[in-house]
Write a protein that holds these residues in place. Structure first.
Motif, short mmCIF file in Angstrom:
data_model
loop_
_atom_site.label_atom_id
_atom_site.label_comp_id
_atom_site.label_asym_id
_atom_site.label_seq_id
_atom_site.Cartn_x
_atom_site.Cartn_y
_atom_site.Cartn_z
N SER A 4 0.70 -1.18 0.05
CA SER A 4 0.08 0.13 -0.06
C SER A 4 0.93 1.23 -0.05
CB SER A 4 -0.96 0.05 1.16
OG SER A 4 -1.61 1.12 1.33
N PHE A 6 0.07 3.60 1.93
CA PHE A 6 0.09 3.75 3.23
C PHE A 6 0.86 2.86 3.82
CE2 PHE A 6 -3.93 6.53 1.88
CZ PHE A 6 -3.59 7.37 2.53
N GLN A 30 0.89 -0.53 -4.91
CA GLN A 30 -0.36 0.27 -4.93
C GLN A 30 -0.34 1.62 -5.11
OE1 GLN A 30 -2.01 2.12 -2.18
NE2 GLN A 30 -3.46 2.82 -3.69
N TYR A 32 -2.13 5.72 -5.61
CA TYR A 32 -3.21 6.50 -6.00
C TYR A 32 -2.90 7.53 -6.91
CZ TYR A 32 -5.42 4.92 -1.65
OH TYR A 32 -5.96 4.12 -0.78
N THR A 58 -5.16 2.44 -7.96
CA THR A 58 -6.62 2.37 -7.23
C THR A 58 -7.57 3.50 -8.10
OG1 THR A 58 -5.48 1.62 -5.06
CG2 THR A 58 -7.82 2.85 -4.94
N LYS A 130 -7.06 -1.27 -9.92
CA LYS A 130 -7.78 -2.01 -8.87
C LYS A 130 -9.05 -1.26 -8.34
CE LYS A 130 -6.44 -2.62 -3.83
NZ LYS A 130 -7.65 -1.92 -3.11
N SER A 152 -12.53 -5.33 -7.37
CA SER A 152 -12.39 -4.98 -5.93
C SER A 152 -13.36 -3.97 -5.68
CB SER A 152 -11.02 -4.49 -5.51
OG SER A 152 -10.87 -3.95 -4.14
N HIS A 154 -12.77 -2.34 -2.53
CA HIS A 154 -12.09 -1.67 -1.67
C HIS A 154 -12.35 -2.22 -0.28
CE1 HIS A 154 -9.09 1.81 -1.48
NE2 HIS A 154 -9.46 1.76 -0.06
N GLY A 155 -12.99 -3.38 -0.17
CA GLY A 155 -13.21 -4.17 1.21
C GLY A 155 -14.59 -3.46 1.52
N ARG A 157 -15.45 -0.49 1.87
CA ARG A 157 -14.89 0.82 2.45
C ARG A 157 -15.18 2.14 1.93
NH1 ARG A 157 -11.21 0.22 6.50
NH2 ARG A 157 -9.70 1.73 5.61
N ASP A 185 -10.80 -9.40 -4.94
CA ASP A 185 -10.57 -9.25 -3.35
C ASP A 185 -11.78 -8.84 -3.04
OD1 ASP A 185 -10.73 -6.28 -3.38
OD2 ASP A 185 -8.51 -6.20 -3.01
N GLY A 186 -11.94 -8.81 -1.48
CA GLY A 186 -13.20 -8.32 -0.87
C GLY A 186 -14.17 -9.43 -0.43
N GLY A 187 -14.10 -9.71 1.00
CA GLY A 187 -14.85 -10.44 1.44
C GLY A 187 -14.25 -11.98 1.59
N ARG A 189 -13.06 -14.77 3.07
CA ARG A 189 -12.77 -15.42 4.43
C ARG A 189 -12.45 -16.71 4.80
NH1 ARG A 189 -12.27 -10.65 4.34
NH2 ARG A 189 -13.49 -9.20 5.15
N GLY A 208 -7.26 -9.06 2.38
CA GLY A 208 -6.85 -7.88 3.12
C GLY A 208 -6.75 -8.12 4.58
N ARG A 209 -8.21 -7.81 4.96
CA ARG A 209 -8.44 -7.84 6.42
C ARG A 209 -7.80 -9.28 7.29
NH1 ARG A 209 -13.70 -4.16 6.28
NH2 ARG A 209 -13.45 -5.50 4.01
C1 LIG Z 1 -7.10 -0.85 6.97
C2 LIG Z 1 -7.15 -1.11 5.46
C3 LIG Z 1 -6.62 -0.39 4.78
C4 LIG Z 1 -6.71 -0.16 3.26
N1 LIG Z 1 -5.78 0.75 2.81
C5 LIG Z 1 -6.09 0.72 1.23
C6 LIG Z 1 -5.21 1.57 0.71
O1 LIG Z 1 -4.27 2.43 0.98
N2 LIG Z 1 -5.24 1.31 -0.96
C7 LIG Z 1 -5.84 0.58 -1.58
O2 LIG Z 1 -6.04 0.54 -2.70
N3 LIG Z 1 -6.96 -0.30 -0.74
C8 LIG Z 1 -6.85 -0.23 0.67
N4 LIG Z 1 -7.55 -1.13 1.14
C9 LIG Z 1 -8.32 -2.01 0.50
C10 LIG Z 1 -7.51 -3.22 0.38
O3 LIG Z 1 -6.73 -3.02 -0.44
C11 LIG Z 1 -8.33 -4.23 -0.26
O4 LIG Z 1 -8.99 -3.90 -1.30
C12 LIG Z 1 -9.61 -5.01 0.79
O5 LIG Z 1 -9.18 -4.81 2.14
C13 LIG Z 1 -9.96 -6.36 0.51
O6 LIG Z 1 -11.03 -6.76 1.31
P1 LIG Z 1 -11.01 -7.67 2.33
O7 LIG Z 1 -10.41 -6.96 3.75
O8 LIG Z 1 -12.43 -8.06 2.88
O9 LIG Z 1 -10.27 -9.02 1.95
C14 LIG Z 1 -7.53 -1.10 2.75
C15 LIG Z 1 -8.13 -1.99 3.57
C16 LIG Z 1 -8.21 -1.92 4.87
C17 LIG Z 1 -9.19 -2.89 5.74
#
Ligand SMILES: Cc1cc2nc3c(=O)[nH]c(=O)nc-3n(C[C@H](O)[C@H](O)[C@H](O)COP(=O)(O)O)c2cc1C
Length: 266
Positions: A4, A6, A30, A32, A58, A130, A152, A154-155, A157, A185-187, A189, A208-209
């Motif tokens: 990331s 970040f 990754q 931005y 992203t 992404k 994706s 983004h989870g 989010r 990705d995403g969910g 588990r 991710g998580r």
């Molecule tokens: C705490 C956290 C920080 C994340 N930071 C980024 C990020 O900086 N850039 C990005 O493209 N995705 C970010 N994501 C999304 C993840 O890259 C990924 O798409 C997502 O977590 C996948 O879903 P999952 O957590 O259900 O597996 C972040 C997700 C979480 C949970």
């Protein structure tokens, strides 16, 4: 592994740690779309010089989602942690909300026709998008000459109410028709979730998580446990569905929902 922007460690530290575990480990960076193209280029060049093989742009974050939990709790990355890729130290991070920090560097005017040729002009790494959730964007990525898309949300989010990636995946796979690589990705588990995503046409599944939860549970050992758990579930699922190799995992392994009711095969 995808690093990331970040990340709290530098690309070189993360690469070194990964290669210490597996000599053939591949990393993606990754990225931005940033206001400061100079810094964006610097991140790309560093990632390439460190041996990253792909950039994951992203595309689902022109702004951050409405994150009431982060706003109510005034979430800030804990003291003492830095964002080396963005060149922010702990003081920069503590001094503003996550949302304000994001808006300070992120360019909200995403434009594939401008951004992808620019990326091509500054890096030889593969270019992946992404955050794709539709056939239209999959076709756009093909048109722009991208190497792959990561289906994706983004989870979950970013925008509340968008499709689950497992539901968006089939139309992206169909639109791709083998012309571009598709990851998801995403969910995810469990190993069984991995199996379903592969059966629906993903070449590869990311998590991710679950990695973060493993880390919180027992550090490196917790992440190993998470990976072993997913592996065992995946293997058992293959055995129980009669798949001798990953190539045998197809849609035919999944249940079919009919108008007169679901027929469970898995
Ligand atoms: C705490 C956290 C920080 C994340 N930071 C980024 C990020 O900086 N850039 C990005 O493209 N995705 C970010 N994501 C999304 C993840 O890259 C990924 O798409 C997502 O977590 C996948 O879903 P999952 O957590 O259900 O597996 C972040 C997700 C979480 C949970």
């Amino acid at each position: 592994m995808c690093i990331s922007s970040f990340a709290n460690y530098s690309v070189s530290d993360i690469r070194a740690a990964g290669l210490g575990v597996r000599g053939d480990m591949r990393h993606a960076m990754q990225l931005y779309t940033m206001k400061d193209r100079g810094l964006e280029e610097k991140i790309l060049r560093k990632a390439e010089a460190e041996g990253c093989s792909a950039v994951f742009l992203t595309a689902d974050s022109p702004v951050l989602g409405v994150r009431y939990n982060e706003w109510r709790n005034d979430f800030r990355t804990p003291k003492g942690l830095n964002f080396p890729a963005l060149e922010w130290d702990s003081r920069d991070i503590q001094g503003r909300t996550h949302d304000d920090g994001f808006m300070s560097f992120n360019d909200d005017g995403h434009n594939w026709a401008r951004d992808i040729p620019w990326l091509r002009s500054v890096t030889k790494m593969e270019i992946w998008i992404k955050g794709v959730l539709t056939a239209e964007d999959t076709l756009k990525a093909i048109e722009m000459g991208c190497d792959g898309v990561l289906v994706s949300n983004h989870g979950g989010r970013q925008l509340d109410g968008v499709a689950a990636t497992i539901d968006a995946l089939p139309e992206c796979v169909e639109a791709a028709a083998g012309r571009i690589r598709i990851h998801v990705d995403g969910g995810i588990r469990s190993g069984t979730d991995m199996f379903k995503a592969l059966a629906l046409g993903a070449e590869h599944v990311w998590v991710g998580r679950p990695a973060i939860w493993g880390l919180a549970y027992d550090g490196e050992k917790g992440v190993d446990l998470m990976l072993d758990t997913f592996y065992n579930e995946f293997k058992r699922c293959m055995q129980l569905t009669g798949c001798n190799s990953v190539k045998d995992i197809t849609k035919a392994c999944l249940g079919v929902v009919r108008s007169d009711g679901p027929l469970a095969r898995l």
